[in-house]
Design a protein around this motif. Structure first.
Motif, PDB file in Angstrom:
ATOM      1  N   GLY A  42      16.417  21.160  58.811  1.00 22.47           N
ATOM      2  CA  GLY A  42      17.768  20.927  59.307  1.00 22.47           C
ATOM      3  C   GLY A  42      18.380  19.634  58.818  1.00 22.47           C
ATOM      4  O   GLY A  42      19.230  19.052  59.481  1.00 22.47           O
ATOM      5  N   ARG A  43      17.952  19.193  57.659  1.00 27.19           N
ATOM      6  CA  ARG A  43      18.483  17.938  57.118  1.00 27.19           C
ATOM      7  C   ARG A  43      19.885  18.153  56.569  1.00 27.19           C
ATOM      8  O   ARG A  43      20.155  19.146  55.887  1.00 27.19           O
ATOM      9  N   PRO A  44      20.783  17.219  56.837  1.00 29.94           N
ATOM     10  CA  PRO A  44      22.144  17.328  56.295  1.00 29.94           C
ATOM     11  C   PRO A  44      22.134  17.035  54.798  1.00 29.94           C
ATOM     12  O   PRO A  44      21.198  16.448  54.270  1.00 29.94           O
ATOM     13  N   GLY A  45      23.164  17.477  54.115  1.00 31.28           N
ATOM     14  CA  GLY A  45      23.311  17.173  52.699  1.00 31.28           C
ATOM     15  C   GLY A  45      22.826  18.271  51.773  1.00 31.28           C
ATOM     16  O   GLY A  45      22.944  18.144  50.558  1.00 31.28           O
ATOM     17  N   VAL A  46      22.270  19.346  52.312  1.00 30.69           N
ATOM     18  CA  VAL A  46      21.839  20.460  51.471  1.00 30.69           C
ATOM     19  C   VAL A  46      23.068  21.299  51.127  1.00 30.69           C
ATOM     20  O   VAL A  46      23.894  21.586  51.997  1.00 30.69           O
ATOM     21  N   ALA A  47      23.173  21.680  49.873  1.00 32.65           N
ATOM     22  CA  ALA A  47      24.326  22.468  49.426  1.00 32.65           C
ATOM     23  C   ALA A  47      24.391  23.798  50.174  1.00 32.65           C
ATOM     24  O   ALA A  47      23.364  24.469  50.367  1.00 32.65           O
ATOM     25  N   LEU A  48      25.591  24.156  50.585  1.00 33.94           N
ATOM     26  CA  LEU A  48      25.790  25.415  51.303  1.00 33.94           C
ATOM     27  C   LEU A  48      25.344  26.604  50.457  1.00 33.94           C
ATOM     28  O   LEU A  48      24.802  27.575  50.972  1.00 33.94           O
ATOM     29  N   GLY A  49      25.528  26.512  49.153  1.00 33.11           N
ATOM     30  CA  GLY A  49      25.091  27.588  48.265  1.00 33.11           C
ATOM     31  C   GLY A  49      23.591  27.812  48.327  1.00 33.11           C
ATOM     32  O   GLY A  49      23.118  28.950  48.243  1.00 33.11           O
ATOM     33  N   ALA A  50      22.830  26.734  48.474  1.00 32.38           N
ATOM     34  CA  ALA A  50      21.373  26.855  48.589  1.00 32.38           C
ATOM     35  C   ALA A  50      21.006  27.575  49.879  1.00 32.38           C
ATOM     36  O   ALA A  50      20.149  28.464  49.890  1.00 32.38           O
ATOM     37  N   VAL A  51      21.664  27.209  50.959  1.00 28.07           N
ATOM     38  CA  VAL A  51      21.409  27.862  52.251  1.00 28.07           C
ATOM     39  C   VAL A  51      21.787  29.337  52.177  1.00 28.07           C
ATOM     40  O   VAL A  51      21.039  30.206  52.622  1.00 28.07           O
ATOM     41  N   ALA A  52      22.928  29.621  51.582  1.00 29.60           N
ATOM     42  CA  ALA A  52      23.387  31.010  51.451  1.00 29.60           C
ATOM     43  C   ALA A  52      22.423  31.816  50.601  1.00 29.60           C
ATOM     44  O   ALA A  52      22.143  32.990  50.900  1.00 29.60           O
ATOM     45  N   GLY A  53      21.895  31.223  49.543  1.00 27.87           N
ATOM     46  CA  GLY A  53      20.940  31.920  48.681  1.00 27.87           C
ATOM     47  C   GLY A  53      19.662  32.266  49.413  1.00 27.87           C
ATOM     48  O   GLY A  53      19.134  33.377  49.280  1.00 27.87           O
ATOM     49  N   VAL A  54      19.156  31.339  50.183  1.00 28.58           N
ATOM     50  CA  VAL A  54      17.946  31.582  50.974  1.00 28.58           C
ATOM     51  C   VAL A  54      18.208  32.676  51.999  1.00 28.58           C
ATOM     52  O   VAL A  54      17.413  33.603  52.168  1.00 28.58           O
ATOM     53  N   ALA A  55      19.329  32.585  52.684  1.00 32.03           N
ATOM     54  CA  ALA A  55      19.675  33.591  53.689  1.00 32.03           C
ATOM     55  C   ALA A  55      19.776  34.977  53.060  1.00 32.03           C
ATOM     56  O   ALA A  55      19.292  35.958  53.628  1.00 32.03           O
ATOM     57  N   ALA A  56      20.377  35.056  51.876  1.00 29.90           N
ATOM     58  CA  ALA A  56      20.527  36.349  51.196  1.00 29.90           C
ATOM     59  C   ALA A  56      19.167  36.944  50.846  1.00 29.90           C
ATOM     60  O   ALA A  56      18.938  38.146  51.054  1.00 29.90           O
ATOM     61  N   VAL A  57      18.260  36.128  50.353  1.00 29.01           N
ATOM     62  CA  VAL A  57      16.915  36.616  50.015  1.00 29.01           C
ATOM     63  C   VAL A  57      16.220  37.161  51.256  1.00 29.01           C
ATOM     64  O   VAL A  57      15.534  38.185  51.200  1.00 29.01           O
ATOM     65  N   LEU A  58      16.430  36.508  52.388  1.00 24.27           N
ATOM     66  CA  LEU A  58      15.796  36.922  53.634  1.00 24.27           C
ATOM     67  C   LEU A  58      16.549  38.036  54.369  1.00 24.27           C
ATOM     68  O   LEU A  58      16.089  38.517  55.396  1.00 24.27           O
ATOM     69  N   GLY A  59      17.703  38.409  53.845  1.00 22.85           N
ATOM     70  CA  GLY A  59      18.495  39.456  54.499  1.00 22.85           C
ATOM     71  C   GLY A  59      19.221  38.962  55.727  1.00 22.85           C
ATOM     72  O   GLY A  59      19.574  39.749  56.617  1.00 22.85           O
ATOM     73  N   LEU A  60      19.464  37.642  55.783  1.00 21.13           N
ATOM     74  CA  LEU A  60      20.184  37.059  56.913  1.00 21.13           C
ATOM     75  C   LEU A  60      21.654  36.874  56.561  1.00 21.13           C
ATOM     76  O   LEU A  60      21.984  36.681  55.396  1.00 21.13           O
ATOM     77  N   ARG A  61      22.477  36.897  57.557  1.00 19.91           N
ATOM     78  CA  ARG A  61      23.899  36.647  57.367  1.00 19.91           C
ATOM     79  C   ARG A  61      24.241  35.360  58.099  1.00 19.91           C
ATOM     80  O   ARG A  61      23.952  35.211  59.281  1.00 19.91           O
ATOM     81  N   VAL A  62      24.856  34.433  57.372  1.00 20.90           N
ATOM     82  CA  VAL A  62      25.254  33.155  57.959  1.00 20.90           C
ATOM     83  C   VAL A  62      26.730  33.224  58.288  1.00 20.90           C
ATOM     84  O   VAL A  62      27.556  33.507  57.420  1.00 20.90           O
ATOM     85  N   VAL A  63      27.060  32.975  59.549  1.00 19.20           N
ATOM     86  CA  VAL A  63      28.441  32.990  59.997  1.00 19.20           C
ATOM     87  C   VAL A  63      28.811  31.568  60.402  1.00 19.20           C
ATOM     88  O   VAL A  63      28.153  30.970  61.246  1.00 19.20           O
ATOM     89  N   VAL A  64      29.853  31.046  59.769  1.00 23.37           N
ATOM     90  CA  VAL A  64      30.314  29.702  60.082  1.00 23.37           C
ATOM     91  C   VAL A  64      31.531  29.812  60.998  1.00 23.37           C
ATOM     92  O   VAL A  64      32.492  30.506  60.675  1.00 23.37           O
ATOM     93  N   ILE A  65      31.454  29.160  62.121  1.00 26.05           N
ATOM     94  CA  ILE A  65      32.548  29.251  63.089  1.00 26.05           C
ATOM     95  C   ILE A  65      33.308  27.951  63.093  1.00 26.05           C
ATOM     96  O   ILE A  65      32.794  26.889  63.116  1.00 26.05           O
TER      97      ILE A  65
END
Length: 65
Positions: A42-65
């Motif tokens: 949960g460290r800040p500063g990680v690119a959103l694209g990296a998080v989205a890529g990991v989520a996609a590989v895992l079949g997760l959907r990230v929703v930003v509110i």
């Protein structure tokens, strides 16, 4: 626990549920293992694209509110 830590915990649980090591998931998501560790912690500063890529590989959907 803040939002980034909660997101990291979800990603870590999904990785473990899929029986992937950090190295395996990092390779599948085309990021470094260090970046994946930062995401899971949960460290800040990680690119959103990296998080989205990991989520996609895992079949997760990230929703930003």
């Amino acid at each position: 626990m803040d939002d980034l830590e909660a997101l990291g915990a979800v990603i870590r649980r999904a990785r473990k549920d899929n029986r992937l090591t950090q190295l395996q998931l990092a390779e599948l998501a085309a990021i470094s293992e260090r970046t994946l560790r930062d995401i899971e912690k949960g460290r800040p500063g990680v690119a959103l694209g990296a998080v989205a890529g990991v989520a996609a590989v895992l079949g997760l959907r990230v929703v930003v509110i």
